[in-house]
Design an enzyme around this catalytic site. Structure first.
Site, short mmCIF file in Angstrom:
data_model
loop_
_atom_site.label_atom_id
_atom_site.label_comp_id
_atom_site.label_asym_id
_atom_site.label_seq_id
_atom_site.Cartn_x
_atom_site.Cartn_y
_atom_site.Cartn_z
N PRO A 274 28.25 27.27 44.73
CA PRO A 274 29.71 27.37 44.81
C PRO A 274 30.34 27.48 43.42
O PRO A 274 29.91 26.82 42.48
CB PRO A 274 30.11 26.05 45.46
CG PRO A 274 29.06 25.09 45.00
CD PRO A 274 27.78 25.88 44.90
N GLY A 275 31.35 28.32 43.33
CA GLY A 275 32.10 28.44 42.08
C GLY A 275 33.56 28.12 42.33
O GLY A 275 34.04 27.02 42.09
N ARG A 276 34.25 29.12 42.88
CA ARG A 276 35.70 29.04 43.06
C ARG A 276 36.16 27.73 43.71
O ARG A 276 37.13 27.11 43.26
CB ARG A 276 36.14 30.21 43.93
CG ARG A 276 37.62 30.40 44.02
CD ARG A 276 37.98 31.48 45.06
NE ARG A 276 37.26 32.71 44.89
CZ ARG A 276 37.68 33.75 44.15
NH1 ARG A 276 38.85 33.69 43.56
NH2 ARG A 276 36.95 34.84 44.05
N ARG A 312 43.68 38.42 37.63
CA ARG A 312 43.53 38.49 39.09
C ARG A 312 44.68 39.22 39.80
O ARG A 312 44.42 40.03 40.69
CB ARG A 312 43.31 37.09 39.69
CG ARG A 312 42.03 36.41 39.17
CD ARG A 312 41.67 35.14 39.93
NE ARG A 312 41.27 35.43 41.29
CZ ARG A 312 42.05 35.34 42.35
NH1 ARG A 312 43.28 34.90 42.22
NH2 ARG A 312 41.61 35.67 43.54
N CYS A 344 51.21 46.26 27.59
CA CYS A 344 51.73 47.60 27.84
C CYS A 344 51.02 48.28 28.98
O CYS A 344 50.26 49.23 28.81
CB CYS A 344 51.61 48.43 26.57
SG CYS A 344 52.42 47.62 25.20
N GLU A 345 51.22 47.76 30.19
CA GLU A 345 50.68 48.32 31.42
C GLU A 345 51.66 47.93 32.51
O GLU A 345 52.08 46.76 32.58
CB GLU A 345 49.34 47.67 31.80
CG GLU A 345 48.21 47.85 30.84
CD GLU A 345 47.43 49.14 31.07
OE1 GLU A 345 47.67 49.80 32.10
OE2 GLU A 345 46.62 49.47 30.20
N TYR A 373 37.91 32.12 37.74
CA TYR A 373 38.07 33.53 37.38
C TYR A 373 39.41 33.75 36.66
O TYR A 373 40.07 34.77 36.84
CB TYR A 373 37.93 34.43 38.63
CG TYR A 373 36.63 34.15 39.34
CD1 TYR A 373 35.42 34.61 38.81
CD2 TYR A 373 36.57 33.37 40.50
CE1 TYR A 373 34.21 34.32 39.42
CE2 TYR A 373 35.36 33.07 41.12
CZ TYR A 373 34.19 33.55 40.59
OH TYR A 373 33.00 33.26 41.19
C1 PLP Z 1 29.91 34.71 41.79
C2 PLP Z 1 28.70 34.15 42.42
C3 PLP Z 1 28.73 32.89 43.03
C4 PLP Z 1 29.98 32.08 43.15
O1 PLP Z 1 30.91 32.64 44.00
P1 PLP Z 1 32.25 31.82 44.37
O2 PLP Z 1 32.97 32.73 45.26
O3 PLP Z 1 32.96 31.55 43.11
O4 PLP Z 1 31.80 30.57 45.05
C5 PLP Z 1 27.54 32.41 43.55
N1 PLP Z 1 26.39 33.11 43.48
C6 PLP Z 1 26.33 34.33 42.91
C7 PLP Z 1 25.04 35.05 42.87
C8 PLP Z 1 27.47 34.89 42.36
O5 PLP Z 1 27.41 36.10 41.81
#
Ligand code: PLP
Length: 428
Positions: A274-276, A312, A344-345, A373
């Protein structure tokens, strides 16, 4: 739940007024909350109690060293997609044995760096990469720990730029090809087959795609076991969404419960990436109003943060809530305006046709849910030094990254040598 809340008429980061952070560190400024990061980590962890789970935080969502160190201290593993991310994880005190190296295009030097550092798993994404990794491992006289990232061909119903598990996507290998590659890999003395992985996309707001993907990957693992190839772990990837506007993604607890259920009876380890969901609403972008501007019928609020700081909105047409740092008077009238940056966009906006109580020049605005992100996608476009980052913990604020200077902007650049005199043929 997050710890950016109003107190006595002013938005705070935990116990510090955002206005004080702006005064001390300037704007635009990314602010992260330790309590929020920690809470998300714990809620997700608790939901996975029934599994032998390793949660590998996806570094690309937010790779600030202080954020990585916060997760490392909580016991996190890490999901990386480049040598640079591995470098950061090691600097932040992450354990290399709990690192998963994903990505569709890894260079030989990145593979060698990962093997040398002793990463836990390299998620291989093609037949060619498998051969190249084997050769690198042979050269280093090690066995490369691998999983194959399969493409389960499920539609995550998210923005096309962040859907990664569809048949036509560049990521992973189709299940049938993966089966063949496993048979090849187990016979290769330089490869140590550990598991199977998938990752179907990002900002996913329903459970169904996850359950489908896990089902397909698990079926492959079962097939392989019948053929005598036993996998130790199953990596379900990341991708759980967060609320930016009206989305209602499953809670981490519901997600964890669904993964646990989908894997009932699986007796190996489970890896998650997990990231986001861990960092999204644990960060905000603080910006100051430079100028109010009317153009025809339109009202523009020109702020000092731009698409180079937070891409984003421009890139994904994403929504971020924007709030004044000082709570407006009750009954103050909202107007429809565009919140735009100085780049400038015409695509440089943070919000379009947004109802806001019109701020005054000099006011501070808080752009919410910018922890994922956000800074990691920032650039120097228009030669704008990148913003500073602050990590708050209670009533303490750590300057986690200094604001870039003009000197930083030209680091490593060179001027051409002085012009040579025009060449003249000598008369003779
Ligand atoms: C970007 C990514 C994640 C994380 O994705 P989230 O949507 O931020 O949870 C996990 N695994 C891989 C391989 C990724 O490229």
């Amino acid at each position: 739940m997050n710890h950016f809340q109003p107190r006595r008429g002013q938005l705070h980061a935990e116990r510090i007024p955002l206005a004080a952070l702006a005064r001390d560190h300037g704007t635009p400024l990314y602010v992260y909350s330790t309590a929020t990061l920690t809470r998300h980590w714990k809620v997700l962890g608790a939901s996975l109690r029934g599994l032998d789970a390793l949660v590998c935080y996806a570094v690309k969502a937010n790779s600030n060293l202080a954020v990585l160190a916060t997760f490392a201290r909580l016991g996190a593993g890490f999901d990386i997609v480049s040598g640079g991310e591995l470098f950061r994880v090691l600097k932040a005190g992450g354990r290399p044995g709990q690192v998963v190296f994903s990505g569709v295009g890894k260079r030989d030097d990145e593979l060698a760096f990962a093997l040398d550092a002793g990463v836990g798993t390299i998620n291989v994404e093609s037949a060619g990469e498998l051969a190249r990794l084997s050769a690198v491992a042979r050269r280093l006289k090690v066995r490369a720990p691998i999983a194959l990232r399969v493409n389960p061909d499920v539609d995550p119903k998210t923005h096309p730029y962040i859907a990664t598990g569809l048949r036509e996507s560049k990521f992973g290998v189709p299940v049938a090809e993966a089966r063949r590659l496993y048979h090849q890999a187990v016979r290769d003395p330089h490869l140590d087959v550990r598991g199977v992985a998938c990752h179907i996309g990002s900002q996913i707001t329903s459970l169904r795609p996850f359950i489908d993907a896990v089902g397909r990957v698990r079926a492959l693992a079962t097939d392989l076991a019948r053929a005598g190839i036993r996998l130790r772990h199953l990596d379900v990837g990341g991708g759980l969404g967060v609320t930016y506007h009206h989305e209602a993604p499953p809670s981490p607890a519901a997600y964890g419960a669904a993964i646990t259920k989908a894997l009932a009876g699986w007796d190996g380890e489970v890896h998650l990436e997990p990231g986001r969901v861990l960092v999204g609403n644990a960060g905000i972008l603080l910006t100051r109003v430079l100028q109010l501007k009317k153009s025809g019928r339109k009202t523009f609020v020109v702020v000092d943060a731009a698409m180079n700081d937070l891409v984003r909105p421009a890139f994904y047409d994403a929504w971020h809530d924007i709030e004044p740092v000082v709570t407006p008077a009750k009954g103050a009238r909202a107007v429809t305006c565009d919140v735009v940056g100085p780049v400038c966009e015409s695509g440089d906006f943070l919000a379009r046709n947004r109802k806001l109580v019109l701020p005054a020049e000099g006011d501070l605005l808080c752009v919410r849910t910018a922890g994922a992100y956000g800074f990691t996608m920032a650039s120097n476009y228009n030669s704008r030094p990148r913003a500073a980052e602050v990590l708050v913990d209670g009533d303490r604020a750590l300057l986690a990254r200094e604001r870039e200077t003009y000197t930083d902007l030209i680091r490593g650049e060179a001027l051409p040598p002085p012009a040579r005199k025009p060449f003249r043929r000598r008369r003779g």
